[in-house]
Design a protein around this motif. Sequence first.
Motif, PDB file in Angstrom:
ATOM      1  N   TYR A 122       3.083  19.053   6.833  1.00 61.48           N
ATOM      2  CA  TYR A 122       3.515  18.435   8.085  1.00 61.48           C
ATOM      3  C   TYR A 122       4.474  19.361   8.842  1.00 61.48           C
ATOM      4  N   THR A 123       5.323  20.070   8.101  1.00 64.50           N
ATOM      5  CA  THR A 123       6.239  21.023   8.737  1.00 64.50           C
ATOM      6  C   THR A 123       5.444  22.154   9.393  1.00 64.50           C
ATOM      7  N   HIS A 124       4.402  22.618   8.724  1.00 63.44           N
ATOM      8  CA  HIS A 124       3.532  23.656   9.308  1.00 63.44           C
ATOM      9  C   HIS A 124       2.850  23.118  10.571  1.00 63.44           C
ATOM     10  N   ALA A 125       2.358  21.878  10.500  1.00 58.53           N
ATOM     11  CA  ALA A 125       1.697  21.268  11.658  1.00 58.53           C
ATOM     12  C   ALA A 125       2.698  21.086  12.814  1.00 58.53           C
ATOM     13  N   ARG A 126       3.936  20.728  12.478  1.00 58.59           N
ATOM     14  CA  ARG A 126       4.983  20.582  13.509  1.00 58.59           C
ATOM     15  C   ARG A 126       5.237  21.923  14.207  1.00 58.59           C
ATOM     16  N   ALA A 127       5.348  22.998  13.412  1.00 59.55           N
ATOM     17  CA  ALA A 127       5.550  24.332  14.000  1.00 59.55           C
ATOM     18  C   ALA A 127       4.369  24.704  14.898  1.00 59.55           C
ATOM     19  N   SER A 128       3.162  24.397  14.448  1.00 61.68           N
ATOM     20  CA  SER A 128       1.960  24.697  15.242  1.00 61.68           C
ATOM     21  C   SER A 128       1.971  23.915  16.545  1.00 61.68           C
ATOM     22  N   SER A 129       2.396  22.661  16.487  1.00 59.34           N
ATOM     23  CA  SER A 129       2.460  21.807  17.685  1.00 59.34           C
ATOM     24  C   SER A 129       3.473  22.353  18.687  1.00 59.34           C
ATOM     25  N   ILE A 130       4.633  22.796  18.201  1.00 60.17           N
ATOM     26  CA  ILE A 130       5.665  23.370  19.090  1.00 60.17           C
ATOM     27  C   ILE A 130       5.095  24.593  19.816  1.00 60.17           C
ATOM     28  N   LEU A 131       4.378  25.425  19.083  1.00 61.90           N
ATOM     29  CA  LEU A 131       3.816  26.644  19.682  1.00 61.90           C
ATOM     30  C   LEU A 131       2.771  26.309  20.745  1.00 61.90           C
ATOM     31  N   ARG A 132       1.962  25.266  20.489  1.00 59.07           N
ATOM     32  CA  ARG A 132       0.962  24.851  21.493  1.00 59.07           C
ATOM     33  C   ARG A 132       1.647  24.316  22.737  1.00 59.07           C
ATOM     34  N   LYS A 133       2.633  23.438  22.532  1.00 63.15           N
ATOM     35  CA  LYS A 133       3.339  22.833  23.675  1.00 63.15           C
ATOM     36  C   LYS A 133       4.116  23.877  24.458  1.00 63.15           C
ATOM     37  N   GLY A 134       4.603  24.890  23.764  1.00 61.31           N
ATOM     38  CA  GLY A 134       5.388  25.931  24.432  1.00 61.31           C
ATOM     39  C   GLY A 134       4.537  27.048  25.012  1.00 61.31           C
ATOM     40  N   SER A 135       3.186  26.893  24.916  1.00 60.25           N
ATOM     41  CA  SER A 135       2.257  27.936  25.405  1.00 60.25           C
ATOM     42  C   SER A 135       2.709  29.318  24.918  1.00 60.25           C
ATOM     43  N   TYR A 136       2.953  29.396  23.626  1.00 58.96           N
ATOM     44  CA  TYR A 136       3.489  30.624  23.034  1.00 58.96           C
ATOM     45  C   TYR A 136       2.475  31.764  23.087  1.00 58.96           C
ATOM     46  N   HIS A 137       2.954  32.934  23.508  1.00 60.95           N
ATOM     47  CA  HIS A 137       2.148  34.156  23.466  1.00 60.95           C
ATOM     48  C   HIS A 137       2.926  35.173  22.633  1.00 60.95           C
ATOM     49  N   GLU A 138       2.242  35.747  21.678  1.00 65.34           N
ATOM     50  CA  GLU A 138       2.897  36.657  20.746  1.00 65.34           C
ATOM     51  C   GLU A 138       3.465  37.886  21.456  1.00 65.34           C
ATOM     52  N   ASN A 139       4.785  38.089  21.288  1.00 64.23           N
ATOM     53  CA  ASN A 139       5.463  39.244  21.878  1.00 64.23           C
ATOM     54  C   ASN A 139       6.788  39.440  21.140  1.00 64.23           C
ATOM     55  N   VAL A 140       6.932  40.579  20.478  1.00 59.39           N
ATOM     56  CA  VAL A 140       8.140  40.804  19.672  1.00 59.39           C
ATOM     57  C   VAL A 140       9.008  41.929  20.254  1.00 59.39           C
ATOM     58  N   ASP A 141       8.768  42.263  21.509  1.00 56.52           N
ATOM     59  CA  ASP A 141       9.474  43.413  22.102  1.00 56.52           C
ATOM     60  C   ASP A 141      10.926  43.126  22.455  1.00 56.52           C
ATOM     61  N   GLN A 142      11.229  41.902  22.888  1.00 55.95           N
ATOM     62  CA  GLN A 142      12.593  41.631  23.374  1.00 55.95           C
ATOM     63  C   GLN A 142      13.176  40.377  22.728  1.00 55.95           C
ATOM     64  N   LEU A 143      13.227  40.393  21.405  1.00 57.16           N
ATOM     65  CA  LEU A 143      13.797  39.256  20.687  1.00 57.16           C
ATOM     66  C   LEU A 143      15.314  39.395  20.666  1.00 57.16           C
ATOM     67  N   SER A 144      15.986  38.279  20.980  1.00 53.48           N
ATOM     68  CA  SER A 144      17.460  38.319  21.029  1.00 53.48           C
ATOM     69  C   SER A 144      18.031  37.079  20.348  1.00 53.48           C
ATOM     70  N   PHE A 145      18.568  37.283  19.137  1.00 53.29           N
ATOM     71  CA  PHE A 145      19.110  36.165  18.352  1.00 53.29           C
ATOM     72  C   PHE A 145      20.632  36.149  18.452  1.00 53.29           C
ATOM     73  N   SER A 146      21.126  35.343  19.364  1.00 54.04           N
ATOM     74  CA  SER A 146      22.580  35.264  19.530  1.00 54.04           C
ATOM     75  C   SER A 146      23.131  33.933  19.025  1.00 54.04           C
ATOM     76  N   ASP A 147      22.228  33.016  18.586  1.00 53.71           N
ATOM     77  CA  ASP A 147      22.680  31.701  18.113  1.00 53.71           C
ATOM     78  C   ASP A 147      22.873  31.717  16.597  1.00 53.71           C
ATOM     79  N   VAL A 148      23.810  30.906  16.138  1.00 57.89           N
ATOM     80  CA  VAL A 148      24.087  30.872  14.690  1.00 57.89           C
ATOM     81  C   VAL A 148      23.086  30.000  13.944  1.00 57.89           C
ATOM     82  N   GLN A 149      22.425  29.059  14.651  1.00 59.02           N
ATOM     83  CA  GLN A 149      21.526  28.117  13.974  1.00 59.02           C
ATOM     84  C   GLN A 149      20.298  28.793  13.376  1.00 59.02           C
TER      85      GLN A 149
END
Length: 562
Positions: free
Chosen positions: A452-479
Amino acid sequence: MEYQLLFAEVLYKELKDELDLEKIFKLIEKPKHSEMGDFAFPCFELAKIFRKAPNQIALELAEQLEMPPLFEKVQAVSGYVNVFLAQEEVSASVVADVIQSKAHYGKQDHGNGEVITIDFSSPNIAKPFSMGHLRSTVIGHSLARISEKNGFEVVRINHLGDWGTQFGKLIAAYKLWGDEEKIRENPIKELLTLYVKFHDEAEHDESLIDEGRLWFKRLEDGDQEARDLWEWFRDESLKKFNSIYELLGVSFDSTQGEAFYNDKMERVVQLLEKKQLLKESDGALVVETVEGMPPCLIKKKDGTTLYATRDLAAALYRHETYGSERSLYVVGNEQTLHFKQLFDVLEKMGYEWSRGLKHVPFGMMLKDGRKMSTRKGKVVLLEEVLKEAVSLARQNIADKNPSLAEKEQVAYQVGTGAVIFHDLKNHRLNDVEFSLDTMLKFEGETGPYVQYTHARASSILRKGSYHENVDQLSFSDVQSWPVVKSLMDFPDAVKRAFEGNDPSQVAKYVLDLAKTFNQYYGNVRILDAVEGRQTKLSLVHAVQVVLKEGLHLLGVEAPEEM
């Protein structure tokens, strides 16, 4: 994993006169609390060497270490050297690595293409495939995938129980009471009925036992009628077994059972004679084993061979055919003595490769605290359990998400996955309590929870119209950091699972990752985010990739929707 090694290498530069790199690497710990750093090196073992207090050694080491850019801070606390990773840079690197590697993430090269044979499942022909066979089947299947992930070439072997006096009894029973049409309709059920009837009738008519022996003698001598019936029983059984293996997603490279080694056992006896290992004992031929173990029986008084003879022939054949230096035998605890004797005899025969043979035992499958077993023909059938699990999953879908596409496929994935995961989340040596209700829960330590967790992640990616791109990742949040750290642990879990022949290492890992991700999901607005949205979706994608691969190593499917 690579960051721990990097830390070990930095320490090694300062400590190479005292400790080797492998020892340093093994000493490194992962602190339970994030404020204590990402890795910690204890200095207590160095106290005797340097004749200083651990605190003092830690302080001096912390000052001397030249940490690479991916490490942000070093500090000495209570005899430990604690290091902190540069979270933003490491997060971007790890997430990019997972996304670009996909299913290859966590792959190791320990095996370097070496062949390993894995002997698992091994049901008896003409008998039901019961819940008792589940453990060997799913543990062996998972270990095969884990071994491949660690760089080995795997040969999957189903050493079928397709020979022995029981086949003489079965042929005798068929000749007396058998119905060909009934057997073709439901082979396992009818053959078991005949087998049980034979034993019931034999209690009142001892001549039946002689009749069974006679038919087995005819089978051993190559009698055509006996051979034809035996092959028919074998083929019908295999068809039924294969339908269960299909449900579980399990396949084999070899289904050569005990009968295959009939003409290969005399060679074993000759080799043992040549090496002067055979001794006579009350008319039987045995090989003396190490002190504390009974002798290994090779030939009975009447000249017939035994399991040990057959397994010696099988070990030689597999080594010569596949070139394997390692072999795993995934067989229950009760066979421990047999395998100790087998390996000892092979070593006495001078085969160095015998040191690469390993018995992988496991505990029992229990129902209400008692062993599941065959009693007067009554067994808990694995196929029925799997079908019931799929049926319950189907009902869950109808109640919670009736509009779900591919309902039948998802019910199959969730139902069978629940049964497999419930077994593999336990260390194999522990007994497992069977409970369908517990297995199919969507919360707690269950397969459906991870799916179900995998399906939830897949659903988020569909809703967010995710396109794979790792060029400008910026992790500034602690979470996001706990999720990234969990992703980093996957290669190590894969390695530990192989080294301990322990699929539960992977099962526990995916449960931890799922829990960590769900905490992240509960605290972070992913789809509503404007700033950093692509980075957040990339993290979700990385979790999706690793959960799917972790479940795959266990033999469990990962639905996109549930």
